[in-house]
Design an enzyme around this catalytic site. Structure first.
Site, short mmCIF file in Angstrom:
data_model
loop_
_atom_site.label_atom_id
_atom_site.label_comp_id
_atom_site.label_asym_id
_atom_site.label_seq_id
_atom_site.Cartn_x
_atom_site.Cartn_y
_atom_site.Cartn_z
N GLY A 63 36.18 36.79 85.47
CA GLY A 63 35.68 35.51 85.93
C GLY A 63 36.41 34.95 87.12
N ASN A 165 30.08 42.12 78.75
CA ASN A 165 30.01 40.67 78.51
C ASN A 165 28.62 40.34 77.97
OD1 ASN A 165 30.04 37.89 78.51
ND2 ASN A 165 30.96 37.70 80.53
N SER A 168 28.65 35.25 77.34
CA SER A 168 28.78 34.07 78.19
C SER A 168 27.84 32.98 77.68
CB SER A 168 28.42 34.41 79.64
OG SER A 168 28.25 33.23 80.40
#
Length: 348
Positions: A63, A165, A168
């Protein structure tokens, strides 16, 4: 207080967060200076995660450098490994601004970025030209099996491992892969082209039903050839300061949750998975508590924003001091030292 927290941070915090990060990145061009300031190498700090040897257990969380533009310079600050991304298959603008806000009194950030990315081709181009001088993981995401597969195929040869991921809170569509059957399909799709360790970034949980759901994902990982998990992603919260009205919280308030989740995931996984503890770590004490809860490594993002480039050295100094106080000769021995919770194993 450090020079960063007394002088630099107040100036940066006068700017919107994304502009402040761009300004901070301009100072990273002085790599040799930062290496001299941040240097603290000691073989007692060596760690390992899923077979990847690390000079220390401190990782930069996904990130911070979404497009893999600054990883080499960031590595000079003393990280033991880096997580670049999250990278997506196609370029994405992300969510509308404002999409990051600060809570300085609580040491937290709330973001609704929504995966702004220049796309996998640009990330691959940058990494093939210059990779960081510490082990590299890459975070990838997608809305379909095909998007995940494309990112994995392009990026896995350029890094030591890939972090998926699927958690999120700011991107519509990806949470479909938190359903155990869909996650199994994703892992099966990637297995044919798997070249290195695979990690899954787990979502946080806040009640027994959510906990059971996350533990089912852990079981899918154990059965699906995943080497490790990152515990965990940001916590979804409403925030009217953000254009979309909600986002994911990171930073100091997450630490108690991180400790609880790391311990519970370790109980569920036994020795079958490596664990990267992520969320709320901003000091040496925090780092050691996460490692003693059952993590193999730790990952920083918001703590780095609030505490500055000296944080990694302070954490390493704290760990070494504790080794000397407790007579431990290695990081692994320290995490098992007197006063630490005993490691949990499947069937125990």
């Amino acid at each position: 207080m450090s020079i960063y927290t007394r002088l630099v941070r107040p100036l940066l915090f006068r700017l919107p967060p994304e502009r402040a990060q761009r300004l901070a990145e301009t100072f990273l061009v002085a790599g040799p200076v930062w290496r001299a300031v941040s240097a603290l190498d000691d073989p007692r700090l060596h760690a390992e995660v899923a077979g990847i040897r690390l000079p220390n257990p401190i990782g930069l969380a996904a990130g911070y450098d979404k497009d893999c533009a600054m990883l080499g310079r960031l590595a000079s600050l003393g990280f033991g490994y880096m997580v670049g991304g999250t990278v997506t298959a196609q370029p994405r603008p992300g969510n509308p601004r404002p999409r990051i806000v600060r809570n300085p009194g609580g040491g937290s950030l709330v973001n609704s970025l929504g995966f702004p990315s220049r796309g996998v081709e640009e990330a691959a181009r940058r990494l093939s030209r210059r990779a960081p001088n510490v082990p590299l993981l890459l975070s990838i995401s997608g809305l379909t099996l095909g998007e995940f597969s494309l990112c994995y195929r392009k990026l896995s040869p350029l890094c030591g491992g890939v972090e998926l991921n699927v958690s999120s809170p700011n991107t519509e569509g990806i949470r479909v892969f938190q359903e155990p059957g869909r996650l199994g399909e994703l892992l099966s799709a990637l297995s044919a082209e798997k070249t290195g360790p695979l990690f899954l970034k787990l979502p946080p949980y806040f009640d027994d039903d959510q906990r059971d759901g996350v533990m089912r994902l852990v079981d899918v990982c154990l059965d699906g050839g995943v080497e490790g998990v990152t515990v965990s992603n940001t916590h979804p919260v409403p925030d009217e300061r953000l254009a979309v009205g909600r986002g994911g919280m990171s930073g100091r308030p997450l630490l108690p949750h991180t400790l609880r989740m790391v311990s519970e995931v370790r109980r569920q996984a036994g020795d079958g998975l490596a664990i990267n503890g992520c969320g709320g770590i901003s000091s040496g004490e925090d780092a050691l508590s996460v490692l003693r809860a059952g993590a193999d490594t730790l990952q920083l993002f918001t703590g780095f924003v609030y505490e500055g480039p000296g944080l990694m050295k302070r954490i390493k100094r704290y760990l070494l001091d504790r080794m000397e106080e407790e007579g431990a000769s290695s990081l692994a021995e320290l995490t098992r030292a007197a006063g630490a919770s005993p490691p949990h194993h499947a069937g125990a």
